[in-house]
Design an enzyme around this catalytic site. Structure first.
Site, PDB file in Angstrom:
ATOM      1  N   CYS A   1      -0.454  18.130  17.868  1.00  0.00           N
ATOM      2  CA  CYS A   1      -0.752  17.874  19.787  1.00  0.00           C
ATOM      3  C   CYS A   1      -1.685  16.574  19.466  1.00  0.00           C
ATOM      4  O   CYS A   1      -2.972  17.060  19.513  1.00  0.00           O
ATOM      5  CB  CYS A   1      -2.058  19.842  20.015  1.00  0.00           C
ATOM      6  SG  CYS A   1      -0.698  20.854  19.215  1.00  0.00           S
ATOM      7  N   GLU A   2      -1.526  15.522  18.889  1.00  0.00           N
ATOM      8  CA  GLU A   2      -1.891  14.340  19.177  1.00  0.00           C
ATOM      9  C   GLU A   2      -1.291  13.374  19.963  1.00  0.00           C
ATOM     10  O   GLU A   2       0.021  12.992  18.487  1.00  0.00           O
ATOM     11  CB  GLU A   2      -2.512  14.241  17.868  1.00  0.00           C
ATOM     12  CG  GLU A   2      -3.201  12.897  17.564  1.00  0.00           C
ATOM     13  CD  GLU A   2      -4.559  13.100  18.201  1.00  0.00           C
ATOM     14  OE1 GLU A   2      -4.460  11.329  18.882  1.00  0.00           O
ATOM     15  OE2 GLU A   2      -5.376  13.342  17.920  1.00  0.00           O
TER      16      GLU A   2
ATOM     17  N   TYR B   1      -3.812   3.530   9.425  1.00  0.00           N
ATOM     18  CA  TYR B   1      -4.155   1.540   9.184  1.00  0.00           C
ATOM     19  C   TYR B   1      -2.901   1.304  10.378  1.00  0.00           C
ATOM     20  O   TYR B   1      -3.120   0.444   9.996  1.00  0.00           O
ATOM     21  CB  TYR B   1      -4.013   1.802   8.276  1.00  0.00           C
ATOM     22  CG  TYR B   1      -4.304   2.566   7.178  1.00  0.00           C
ATOM     23  CD1 TYR B   1      -5.947   2.290   6.883  1.00  0.00           C
ATOM     24  CD2 TYR B   1      -3.789   3.543   6.264  1.00  0.00           C
ATOM     25  CE1 TYR B   1      -6.610   3.070   6.196  1.00  0.00           C
ATOM     26  CE2 TYR B   1      -4.524   3.661   5.208  1.00  0.00           C
ATOM     27  CZ  TYR B   1      -5.349   3.755   4.743  1.00  0.00           C
ATOM     28  OH  TYR B   1      -6.566   4.385   4.171  1.00  0.00           O
TER      29      TYR B   1
ATOM     30  N   ARG C   1      -0.649   7.414   7.216  1.00  0.00           N
ATOM     31  CA  ARG C   1      -1.462   6.723   7.209  1.00  0.00           C
ATOM     32  C   ARG C   1      -1.318   5.571   8.246  1.00  0.00           C
ATOM     33  O   ARG C   1      -2.011   4.070   8.861  1.00  0.00           O
ATOM     34  CB  ARG C   1      -0.836   5.439   6.345  1.00  0.00           C
ATOM     35  CG  ARG C   1      -1.424   6.176   4.586  1.00  0.00           C
ATOM     36  CD  ARG C   1      -0.155   5.122   3.651  1.00  0.00           C
ATOM     37  NE  ARG C   1      -0.696   4.166   3.426  1.00  0.00           N
ATOM     38  CZ  ARG C   1      -0.211   2.801   4.065  1.00  0.00           C
ATOM     39  NH1 ARG C   1       1.130   3.091   3.883  1.00  0.00           N
ATOM     40  NH2 ARG C   1      -0.894   1.896   3.744  1.00  0.00           N
TER      41      ARG C   1
ATOM     42  N   PRO D   1      -3.960  -0.477 -10.739  1.00  0.00           N
ATOM     43  CA  PRO D   1      -2.556  -0.021  -9.510  1.00  0.00           C
ATOM     44  C   PRO D   1      -2.608   1.297  -9.263  1.00  0.00           C
ATOM     45  O   PRO D   1      -2.236   2.173  -9.746  1.00  0.00           O
ATOM     46  CB  PRO D   1      -1.171  -0.812 -10.001  1.00  0.00           C
ATOM     47  CG  PRO D   1      -1.621  -0.498 -11.372  1.00  0.00           C
ATOM     48  CD  PRO D   1      -3.202  -0.975 -12.085  1.00  0.00           C
ATOM     49  N   GLY D   2      -2.600   1.659  -8.153  1.00  0.00           N
ATOM     50  CA  GLY D   2      -2.465   3.414  -7.210  1.00  0.00           C
ATOM     51  C   GLY D   2      -0.624   2.954  -6.497  1.00  0.00           C
ATOM     52  O   GLY D   2       0.052   3.599  -7.403  1.00  0.00           O
ATOM     53  N   ARG D   3      -1.121   2.416  -5.292  1.00  0.00           N
ATOM     54  CA  ARG D   3       0.297   2.890  -4.849  1.00  0.00           C
ATOM     55  C   ARG D   3       1.310   1.538  -5.309  1.00  0.00           C
ATOM     56  O   ARG D   3       2.848   2.309  -4.989  1.00  0.00           O
ATOM     57  CB  ARG D   3      -0.246   1.877  -3.690  1.00  0.00           C
ATOM     58  CG  ARG D   3       0.969   1.383  -2.618  1.00  0.00           C
ATOM     59  CD  ARG D   3       0.246  -0.073  -1.677  1.00  0.00           C
ATOM     60  NE  ARG D   3      -1.118   0.438  -1.568  1.00  0.00           N
ATOM     61  CZ  ARG D   3      -1.612   1.099  -0.671  1.00  0.00           C
ATOM     62  NH1 ARG D   3      -0.812   1.661   0.450  1.00  0.00           N
ATOM     63  NH2 ARG D   3      -2.944   0.766   0.188  1.00  0.00           N
TER      64      ARG D   3
ATOM     65  N   GLY E   1      -5.009  -2.396  -5.875  1.00  0.00           N
ATOM     66  CA  GLY E   1      -4.693  -3.243  -4.766  1.00  0.00           C
ATOM     67  C   GLY E   1      -3.135  -3.630  -4.765  1.00  0.00           C
ATOM     68  O   GLY E   1      -2.660  -4.784  -3.223  1.00  0.00           O
TER      69      GLY E   1
ATOM     70  N   TYR F   1      -0.492   7.651  -0.893  1.00  0.00           N
ATOM     71  CA  TYR F   1      -1.540   8.586  -0.087  1.00  0.00           C
ATOM     72  C   TYR F   1      -1.033   8.987   1.289  1.00  0.00           C
ATOM     73  O   TYR F   1      -1.246   8.941   2.241  1.00  0.00           O
ATOM     74  CB  TYR F   1      -2.738   6.796   0.318  1.00  0.00           C
ATOM     75  CG  TYR F   1      -2.964   6.309  -0.346  1.00  0.00           C
ATOM     76  CD1 TYR F   1      -4.057   6.490  -1.408  1.00  0.00           C
ATOM     77  CD2 TYR F   1      -2.645   4.809  -1.135  1.00  0.00           C
ATOM     78  CE1 TYR F   1      -5.142   5.839  -2.068  1.00  0.00           C
ATOM     79  CE2 TYR F   1      -2.799   3.648  -2.306  1.00  0.00           C
ATOM     80  CZ  TYR F   1      -4.351   4.509  -2.327  1.00  0.00           C
ATOM     81  OH  TYR F   1      -5.023   3.953  -3.490  1.00  0.00           O
TER      82      TYR F   1
HETATM   83  C1  PLP Z   1      -7.985   2.123  -4.249  1.00  0.00           C
HETATM   84  C2  PLP Z   1      -8.405   1.830  -5.542  1.00  0.00           C
HETATM   85  C3  PLP Z   1      -7.417   1.551  -6.473  1.00  0.00           C
HETATM   86  C4  PLP Z   1      -5.623   1.555  -6.528  1.00  0.00           C
HETATM   87  O1  PLP Z   1      -5.320   0.799  -5.143  1.00  0.00           O
HETATM   88  P1  PLP Z   1      -4.123   0.634  -4.843  1.00  0.00           P
HETATM   89  O2  PLP Z   1      -4.271  -0.210  -3.562  1.00  0.00           O
HETATM   90  O3  PLP Z   1      -3.545   1.749  -4.498  1.00  0.00           O
HETATM   91  O4  PLP Z   1      -3.423  -0.209  -5.715  1.00  0.00           O
HETATM   92  C5  PLP Z   1      -8.054   0.740  -7.223  1.00  0.00           C
HETATM   93  N1  PLP Z   1      -9.586   0.766  -8.129  1.00  0.00           N
HETATM   94  C6  PLP Z   1     -10.371   1.172  -7.039  1.00  0.00           C
HETATM   95  C7  PLP Z   1     -11.701   1.092  -7.575  1.00  0.00           C
HETATM   96  C8  PLP Z   1      -9.649   1.861  -6.072  1.00  0.00           C
HETATM   97  O5  PLP Z   1     -10.652   1.781  -4.877  1.00  0.00           O
END
Ligand code: PLP
Length: 463
Positions: free
Chosen positions: A391-392, A364, A360, A321-323, A278, A421
């Site tokens: 078309c939106e 969001y 996104r 971390p993903g994002r 997150g 994402y």
């Molecule tokens: C989505 C998610 C993440 C990654 O979130 P980011 O905002 O991309 O860092 C990590 N752990 C869990 C359990 C998630 O659902």
């Protein structure tokens, strides 16, 4: 390529743009390095380059729309996270942000672990050679088939999300003659987004098991009695695009409290704590994300302090971390099509993609930046909304931004920070063909996910 400006751009003195762009930046030609991947720069002719390659060449070779991913930046971010957390902690890349076999290989080489949350992500991870013990399996509704595949493959951990799943995973493990390492995902009563976190008394959402009302403690009780499970720790994930560490502070404190309760009741010290992902990134110049080493220090300090206070040995920390890893490493390149000035409002700039490659903004209300990248321009700033071809009317890519008033059909514009994402949430709405992901590094560009073709569409449509 036509360079003729459209007739008389609109005046927009009365329009107050929402979001970050209250006023145009001083010079539209200057790229804010905060929102662009590390090897992005403008060459002598003013065209944007990434990994040493000019965007016009990339557009010619790979077409638009397309995502261009800066491999050197991706690898550097992986290393920064791994180094910051060191040998006593683990970094799991959240594969849902964007996953492909090349990504898995890079993660493996740079020493990261991987979170997956579906059979498809698990298959991609295993196929690209991620060792199973470095994979964590997530999800609020894992099917029995997915659980069987994960347990058989020998994944390092399954994160249990409900009372039913505790039993399900235990049964599958027992049937396969295995003891599965698991964590329990708890909801700590904190929801964090960007600059604030909200303490929530009750948990009105689908993930995890609430600490409140003793539910998480009961989940631990049950997990500890089942032979098929080896309960190693507690997991908590509190939100997305977070800049403020205060939410993590509350989350860590509450998880450590549970660890202390578990020790008091069962005489068991669980050895792991996962604080989720997150962490925020810069989508616009107004965002100021923290560096991995600051985050690692802040989280480490919080957990150490809370454990000392509870006389617990400090557990092994992990984060997901993903994002924060993949988000900043890619931009989407579009070709400008129709330009529609709306007198007294703003100019709508249509591109050859839209909500099918970036949902996104519609989903969001996300903010993005945009720049003219095939050339520079000395024209006046023009207030624009970048929209797609779907078309939106909610098909918006960038809600409010400034582009030069001489923008013309055929120009290339790019939206930075689309690594996370965007491709992973891409759709075929209007039978759009999902764009390719092209990795660029040291003057070489390589397709890692190819563009969909109309043949692909027809192949799925079996008549
Ligand atoms: C989505 C998610 C993440 C990654 O979130 P980011 O905002 O991309 O860092 C990590 N752990 C869990 C359990 C998630 O659902």
């Amino acid at each position: 390529m036509s360079r003729s400006a459209h007739p008389a751009g609109p005046r927009h003195a009365d329009v107050v743009p929402e979001g970050h762009y209250a006023a145009p930046p001083a010079d539209l030609n200057i790229l804010d390095e905060k929102v662009w991947s590390r090897t992005v720069t403008r060459d002598a002719d003013g065209a944007l380059t990434v990994g040493g390659i000019e965007v016009a060449r990339l557009a010619e070779e790979f077409g638009t729309p397309a995502y261009f991913l800066d491999e050197a930046d991706f690898r550097a971010r992986c290393r920064a996270w791994a180094d910051a957390f060191g040998a006593d902690a683990d970094v799991y890349y959240a594969g849902k942000a964007f996953l492909s076999r090349a990504i898995v290989r890079w993660l493996r080489e740079e020493g990261l672990n991987l979170d997956v949350c579906s059979g498809g992500e698990l298959t991609t991870a295993l196929d690209a050679g991620m060792p199973a013990e470095r994979i964590a399996f997530h999800g609020n509704n894992k099917t029995v088939d997915e659980i069987e595949r994960a347990v058989s493959a020998g994944v390092g951990r399954i994160v249990l999300d409900s009372f039913q799943e505790i039993v399900r995973v235990a049964h599958v493990a027992q049937r396969l003659g295995k003891r599965q390492r698991v964590q329990i995902r708890v909801t700590v009563g904190v929801e964090a987004h960007t600059h604030e976190f909200i303490a929530t008394a009750h948990e009105d959402q689908k993930f995890g098991i609430a600490l409140a009302g003793g539910l998480a403690a009961e989940a631990v009780r049950r997990a500890l009695t089942l032979d098929g499970l080896e309960l190693t720790g507690i997991h908590s994930h509190i939100g997305s695009q977070i800049f403020d560490m205060a939410g993590f502070e509350v989350s860590a404190r509450r998880v450590v409290q549970l660890l202390a309760e578990v020790r008091d009741e069962h005489g068991v010290e669980l050895s792991e704590i996962d604080l989720g992902g997150g962490l925020g990134i810069a989508y616009t110049s107004g965002d100021d994300p923290r560096e991995p080493h600051e985050i690692a220090k802040a989280l480490g300090d919080i957990v150490t302090r809370e454990c000392e206070a509870a006389s617990l040995a400090t557990p092994r920390i992990s984060v997901e971390p993903g994002r924060a890893i993949v988000g900043p490493t890619a931009f989407t390149l579009y070709e400008v099509g129709t330009i529609k000035p709306l007198e007294g409002l703003r100019t709508y700039v249509s591109v050859d993609g839209g909500m099918s490659d970036n949902i996104r903004t519609a989903l969001y209300d996300a903010e993005y930046s945009v720049a003219l990248v095939s050339r520079t321009s000395d024209a006046e700033p023009m207030l624009v909304r970048v929209v797609g071809k779907h078309c939106e009317s909610g098909d918006i890519v960038v809600k409010d931004a400034f582009l030069p008033a001489d923008l013309a059909p055929g120009d290339l514009i790019a939206v930075p920070a689309t690594g996370a994402y965007c491709r992973s949430m891409a759709s075929n709405y209007n039978h759009a063909l999902r764009p390719p992901v092209v990795a660029v590094r040291d003057g070489e560009a390589r397709v890692i996910v190819r563009r969909e073709t109309e043949e692909d569409l027809l192949r799925l449509d079996v008549g």
